[in-house]
Design a protein around this motif. Sequence first.
Motif, PDB file in Angstrom:
ATOM      1  N   MET A 156       0.847  -1.164   0.000  1.00  0.00           N
ATOM      2  CA  MET A 156       0.000   0.000   0.000  1.00  0.00           C
ATOM      3  C   MET A 156       0.894   1.229   0.000  1.00  0.00           C
ATOM      4  O   MET A 156       1.818   1.334   0.792  1.00  0.00           O
ATOM      5  N   ILE A 157       0.622   2.135  -0.886  1.00  0.00           N
ATOM      6  CA  ILE A 157       1.353   3.399  -0.965  1.00  0.00           C
ATOM      7  C   ILE A 157       0.331   4.519  -1.006  1.00  0.00           C
ATOM      8  O   ILE A 157      -0.624   4.473  -1.774  1.00  0.00           O
ATOM      9  N   ARG A 158       0.516   5.509  -0.173  1.00  0.00           N
ATOM     10  CA  ARG A 158      -0.339   6.696  -0.164  1.00  0.00           C
ATOM     11  C   ARG A 158       0.519   7.882  -0.555  1.00  0.00           C
ATOM     12  O   ARG A 158       1.689   7.954  -0.187  1.00  0.00           O
ATOM     13  N   LYS A 159      -0.064   8.830  -1.267  1.00  0.00           N
ATOM     14  CA  LYS A 159       0.725   9.956  -1.761  1.00  0.00           C
ATOM     15  C   LYS A 159       0.121  11.296  -1.374  1.00  0.00           C
ATOM     16  O   LYS A 159      -1.086  11.434  -1.232  1.00  0.00           O
ATOM     17  N   ALA A 160       1.021  12.259  -1.229  1.00  0.00           N
ATOM     18  CA  ALA A 160       0.644  13.654  -1.002  1.00  0.00           C
ATOM     19  C   ALA A 160       1.688  14.509  -1.705  1.00  0.00           C
ATOM     20  O   ALA A 160       2.822  14.075  -1.929  1.00  0.00           O
ATOM     21  N   ASN A 161       1.298  15.717  -2.052  1.00  0.00           N
ATOM     22  CA  ASN A 161       2.200  16.643  -2.732  1.00  0.00           C
ATOM     23  C   ASN A 161       2.283  17.954  -1.968  1.00  0.00           C
ATOM     24  O   ASN A 161       1.284  18.436  -1.437  1.00  0.00           O
ATOM     25  N   ALA A 162       3.487  18.501  -1.946  1.00  0.00           N
ATOM     26  CA  ALA A 162       3.720  19.825  -1.370  1.00  0.00           C
ATOM     27  C   ALA A 162       4.291  20.722  -2.459  1.00  0.00           C
ATOM     28  O   ALA A 162       5.183  20.306  -3.203  1.00  0.00           O
ATOM     29  N   VAL A 163       3.779  21.930  -2.548  1.00  0.00           N
ATOM     30  CA  VAL A 163       4.297  22.946  -3.463  1.00  0.00           C
ATOM     31  C   VAL A 163       4.643  24.165  -2.616  1.00  0.00           C
ATOM     32  O   VAL A 163       3.858  24.564  -1.752  1.00  0.00           O
ATOM     33  N   TRP A 164       5.810  24.736  -2.850  1.00  0.00           N
ATOM     34  CA  TRP A 164       6.254  25.923  -2.097  1.00  0.00           C
ATOM     35  C   TRP A 164       6.714  26.978  -3.077  1.00  0.00           C
ATOM     36  O   TRP A 164       7.394  26.669  -4.057  1.00  0.00           O
ATOM     37  N   ARG A 165       6.367  28.222  -2.801  1.00  0.00           N
ATOM     38  CA  ARG A 165       6.785  29.343  -3.627  1.00  0.00           C
ATOM     39  C   ARG A 165       7.376  30.414  -2.727  1.00  0.00           C
ATOM     40  O   ARG A 165       6.729  30.853  -1.783  1.00  0.00           O
ATOM     41  N   GLY A 166       8.618  30.826  -3.028  1.00  0.00           N
ATOM     42  CA  GLY A 166       9.236  31.912  -2.272  1.00  0.00           C
ATOM     43  C   GLY A 166      10.202  31.426  -1.220  1.00  0.00           C
ATOM     44  O   GLY A 166      10.592  30.265  -1.178  1.00  0.00           O
ATOM     45  N   THR A 167      10.572  32.339  -0.341  1.00  0.00           N
ATOM     46  CA  THR A 167      11.537  32.044   0.712  1.00  0.00           C
ATOM     47  C   THR A 167      10.877  31.276   1.845  1.00  0.00           C
ATOM     48  O   THR A 167       9.651  31.170   1.909  1.00  0.00           O
TER      49      THR A 167
END
Length: 141
Positions: free
Chosen positions: A1-12
């Motif tokens: 079983m694999i679960r996924k999530a994504n993080a996006v960051w913009r800037g400092t």
Amino acid sequence: MIRKANAVWRGTGRDGAGDLTTASGVLASTPYSYKTRFESAPGTNPEELLAAAHAGCFTMALAFALQQAGTPAEELHTESAVSLEPDGAGFKISRSALTLRAKVPRLDAAKFQELARGAELNCPVSKVLNAEITLDAQLVS
């Protein structure tokens, strides 16, 4: 079983912001930033998500243990308080304090403590910091 999530960051780190999205859609571009992590701005942060994961994992593990013991719970209410503290030049998660309030008919206190301790030690999130960590890091343009 694999679960996924994504993080996006913009800037400092301090003035930037990002969002978190899970494959299930429970989190959908949910904001996180310095202010959601270290102040009280609306949004979430990694420690809050870890606290939710730990409380949920532990509570489900205990529900299964109680069921196996023939004493299913009427209600299990768990709070996890995750502590973030300075560690050299950065920070570390130093503790997850679980607080459980349970309604379990026909279960004696000693057996309850045994089952709760077993669930705390054996739920996957309790073990997470001992997990293998892999990294696939690539620059993209």
